[in-house]
Design a protein around this motif. Structure first.
Motif, mmCIF file in Angstrom:
data_model
loop_
_atom_site.group_PDB
_atom_site.id
_atom_site.type_symbol
_atom_site.label_atom_id
_atom_site.label_comp_id
_atom_site.label_asym_id
_atom_site.label_seq_id
_atom_site.Cartn_x
_atom_site.Cartn_y
_atom_site.Cartn_z
ATOM 1 N N CYS B 23 0.855 -1.181 0.000
ATOM 2 C CA CYS B 23 0.000 0.000 0.000
ATOM 3 C C CYS B 23 0.894 1.235 0.000
ATOM 4 C CB CYS B 23 -0.896 -0.034 1.235
ATOM 5 S SG CYS B 23 -2.032 1.345 1.407
ATOM 6 N N ASP B 24 0.594 2.204 -0.832
ATOM 7 C CA ASP B 24 1.348 3.457 -0.881
ATOM 8 C C ASP B 24 0.404 4.621 -0.594
ATOM 9 O OD1 ASP B 24 2.738 1.804 -3.526
ATOM 10 O OD2 ASP B 24 4.002 2.526 -1.890
ATOM 11 N N TYR B 25 0.938 5.655 0.017
ATOM 12 C CA TYR B 25 0.117 6.832 0.284
ATOM 13 C C TYR B 25 0.886 8.088 -0.098
ATOM 14 C CZ TYR B 25 2.807 7.091 4.682
ATOM 15 O OH TYR B 25 3.813 7.163 5.617
ATOM 16 N N VAL B 78 2.052 -14.775 7.463
ATOM 17 C CA VAL B 78 2.922 -15.954 7.482
ATOM 18 C C VAL B 78 2.478 -16.931 8.583
ATOM 19 C CG1 VAL B 78 5.295 -16.804 7.702
ATOM 20 C CG2 VAL B 78 4.875 -14.502 6.784
ATOM 21 N N PRO B 79 2.216 -18.195 8.283
ATOM 22 C CA PRO B 79 2.078 -18.733 6.937
ATOM 23 C C PRO B 79 0.687 -18.451 6.389
ATOM 24 C CG PRO B 79 1.720 -20.458 8.555
ATOM 25 C CD PRO B 79 2.023 -19.203 9.338
ATOM 26 N N SER B 80 0.564 -18.359 5.107
ATOM 27 C CA SER B 80 -0.732 -18.114 4.495
ATOM 28 C C SER B 80 -1.593 -19.373 4.545
ATOM 29 C CB SER B 80 -0.554 -17.685 3.028
ATOM 30 O OG SER B 80 0.234 -16.521 2.941
ATOM 31 N N GLN B 81 -2.886 -19.175 4.732
ATOM 32 C CA GLN B 81 -3.835 -20.284 4.818
ATOM 33 C C GLN B 81 -4.970 -20.030 3.823
ATOM 34 O OE1 GLN B 81 -5.091 -20.224 8.909
ATOM 35 N NE2 GLN B 81 -3.092 -20.891 9.696
ATOM 36 N N PRO B 82 -5.628 -21.081 3.344
ATOM 37 C CA PRO B 82 -6.734 -20.878 2.390
ATOM 38 C C PRO B 82 -7.821 -19.946 2.917
ATOM 39 C CG PRO B 82 -6.058 -23.171 2.383
ATOM 40 C CD PRO B 82 -5.294 -22.504 3.500
ATOM 41 N N GLY B 83 -8.059 -19.957 4.223
ATOM 42 C CA GLY B 83 -9.055 -19.070 4.827
ATOM 43 C C GLY B 83 -8.669 -17.605 4.779
ATOM 44 N N ASP B 84 -7.421 -17.316 4.408
ATOM 45 C CA ASP B 84 -6.986 -15.921 4.261
ATOM 46 C C ASP B 84 -7.430 -15.345 2.922
ATOM 47 O OD1 ASP B 84 -3.806 -16.743 5.791
ATOM 48 O OD2 ASP B 84 -5.653 -16.001 6.732
ATOM 49 N N SER B 85 -7.939 -16.174 2.044
ATOM 50 C CA SER B 85 -8.391 -15.705 0.736
ATOM 51 C C SER B 85 -9.537 -14.716 0.928
ATOM 52 C CB SER B 85 -8.849 -16.885 -0.132
ATOM 53 O OG SER B 85 -7.764 -17.755 -0.389
ATOM 54 N N ALA B 86 -9.308 -13.483 0.491
ATOM 55 C CA ALA B 86 -10.259 -12.391 0.723
ATOM 56 C C ALA B 86 -9.726 -11.159 0.003
ATOM 57 C CB ALA B 86 -10.405 -12.095 2.216
ATOM 58 N N VAL B 87 -10.486 -10.076 0.060
ATOM 59 C CA VAL B 87 -9.988 -8.786 -0.414
ATOM 60 C C VAL B 87 -9.450 -8.021 0.792
ATOM 61 C CG1 VAL B 87 -10.559 -6.597 -1.527
ATOM 62 C CG2 VAL B 87 -11.620 -8.727 -2.324
ATOM 63 N N TYR B 88 -8.267 -7.459 0.650
ATOM 64 C CA TYR B 88 -7.621 -6.712 1.728
ATOM 65 C C TYR B 88 -7.561 -5.234 1.343
ATOM 66 C CZ TYR B 88 -6.362 -11.118 3.823
ATOM 67 O OH TYR B 88 -6.417 -12.366 4.407
ATOM 68 N N PHE B 89 -8.032 -4.399 2.259
ATOM 69 C CA PHE B 89 -7.998 -2.954 2.057
ATOM 70 C C PHE B 89 -7.043 -2.322 3.063
ATOM 71 C CE2 PHE B 89 -11.408 -2.417 -0.923
ATOM 72 C CZ PHE B 89 -12.333 -3.413 -0.643
ATOM 73 N N CYS B 90 -6.201 -1.410 2.604
ATOM 74 C CA CYS B 90 -5.482 -0.577 3.543
ATOM 75 C C CYS B 90 -6.227 0.750 3.663
ATOM 76 C CB CYS B 90 -4.025 -0.369 3.133
ATOM 77 S SG CYS B 90 -3.788 0.596 1.650
ATOM 78 N N ALA B 91 -6.070 1.407 4.797
ATOM 79 C CA ALA B 91 -6.732 2.671 5.055
ATOM 80 C C ALA B 91 -5.800 3.565 5.850
ATOM 81 C CB ALA B 91 -8.038 2.451 5.820
ATOM 82 N N PHE B 105 -9.481 4.912 2.072
ATOM 83 C CA PHE B 105 -9.188 3.533 1.733
ATOM 84 C C PHE B 105 -8.500 3.415 0.381
ATOM 85 C CE2 PHE B 105 -11.266 0.826 4.872
ATOM 86 C CZ PHE B 105 -12.055 1.734 5.544
ATOM 87 N N GLY B 106 -7.668 2.377 0.266
ATOM 88 C CA GLY B 106 -7.146 1.992 -1.029
ATOM 89 C C GLY B 106 -8.179 1.172 -1.795
ATOM 90 N N GLN B 107 -7.795 0.785 -3.025
ATOM 91 C CA GLN B 107 -8.750 0.108 -3.911
ATOM 92 C C GLN B 107 -8.959 -1.355 -3.557
ATOM 93 O OE1 GLN B 107 -5.871 1.696 -4.704
ATOM 94 N NE2 GLN B 107 -5.910 2.329 -6.858
ATOM 95 N N GLY B 108 -8.047 -1.910 -2.776
ATOM 96 C CA GLY B 108 -8.167 -3.312 -2.396
ATOM 97 C C GLY B 108 -7.288 -4.226 -3.236
ATOM 98 N N THR B 109 -6.826 -5.306 -2.605
ATOM 99 C CA THR B 109 -6.081 -6.379 -3.280
ATOM 100 C C THR B 109 -6.754 -7.696 -2.946
ATOM 101 O OG1 THR B 109 -3.948 -5.224 -3.186
ATOM 102 C CG2 THR B 109 -3.888 -7.623 -3.454
ATOM 103 N N GLU B 110 -7.095 -8.451 -3.984
ATOM 104 C CA GLU B 110 -7.728 -9.752 -3.762
ATOM 105 C C GLU B 110 -6.658 -10.824 -3.614
ATOM 106 O OE1 GLU B 110 -10.572 -10.909 -6.709
ATOM 107 O OE2 GLU B 110 -11.321 -12.581 -5.497
ATOM 108 N N LEU B 111 -6.585 -11.422 -2.448
ATOM 109 C CA LEU B 111 -5.609 -12.472 -2.155
ATOM 110 C C LEU B 111 -6.259 -13.836 -2.335
ATOM 111 C CD1 LEU B 111 -2.868 -13.491 -1.024
ATOM 112 C CD2 LEU B 111 -3.893 -13.323 1.269
#
Lengths: 114, 115
Positions: B23-25, B78-91, B105-111
């Motif tokens: 995320c950049d600001y 760390v470590p990543s898990q399948p349940g972490d699959s989601a959209v992540y927003f920084c603010a 908010f940022g636009q979001g990243t889908e993990l």
């Protein structure tokens, strides 16, 4: 669970009709917010409230009005809905803890304007 | 004028590996940063935050790093898990946005975490 509910959860309406979305909280938080979420834009603030009858505009307030006559309820009104207002709308409250800028969100309302 | 940017719309990671979301600001007055996670058909949920007086904050598998000189923050899972699959927003918050506790908010990243 911040005790936030939104109603309705889904709504389909026609261009030009008025629409009111309701946000209800059970924990007496002073600050409440309305956001819209659109692809490529993240969440954008529409209006917020800092107390009963105290509201202010956010970054995308055109075409929207709000009212807060009771601490627990924050209403968002689209006076004459347009297709550009098709979106997912989220209500949020601001926590009162030491991390004072944390906000907690309701489940959202999906609005479609035909 | 997008003051908070997430330049990667999506990220795919293997289960057990590290996920790094960036995320950049642009506003140097921002002094508090948050990450939210969002599943489909649910509201965003708060994940972790960091104040500008720190450069790192850790909570279990989640660590946020802040580089004020670069106006950049990142979320490491760390470590990543399948349940972490989601959209992540920084603010971000601060400066003029402190009034009313407003967040940008940022636009979001889908993990996507693949088993």
């Amino acid at each position: 669970d911040a005790g936030i509910t939104q109603s309705p959860r889904h709504k389909v309406t026609e261009t030009g009709t008025p629409v009111t979305l309701r946000c209800h909280q059970t924990e007496n938080h002073r600050y409440m917010y309305w956001y819209r979420q659109d692809p490529g834009h993240g969440l954008r603030l529409i209006h917020y409230s800092y107390g009963v009858k105290d509201t202010d505009k956010g970054e995308v307030s055109d075409g929207y009005s709000v009212s807060r006559s009771k601490t627990e309820d924050f209403l968002l009104t689209l006076e004459s809905a347009t297709s550009s207002q098709t979106s997912v709308y989220f209500c949020a409250i601001r926590s009162g803890g030491w991390s004072y800028n944390e906000q907690f969100f309701g489940p959202g309302t999906r609005l479609t304007v035909l | 004028d997008q003051q908070v940017k997430q330049n990667s719309p999506s990220l795919s990671v293997q289960e057990g590996r590290i996920s790094i979301l960036n995320c950049d600001y642009t506003n140097s007055m921002f002094d508090y940063f948050l990450w939210y996670k969002k599943y489909p058909a649910e509201g965003p949920t708060f994940l972790i935050s960091i104040s500008s007086i720190k450069d790192k904050n850790e909570d279990g598998r989640f660590t946020v790093f802040l580089n004020k000189s670069a106006k950049h923050l990142s979320l490491h899972i760390v470590p990543s898990q399948p349940g972490d699959s989601a959209v992540y927003f920084c603010a971000a918050s601060g400066g003029d946005y402190n009034q009313g506790g407003k967040l940008i908010f940022g636009q979001g990243t889908e993990l996507s975490v693949k088993p």
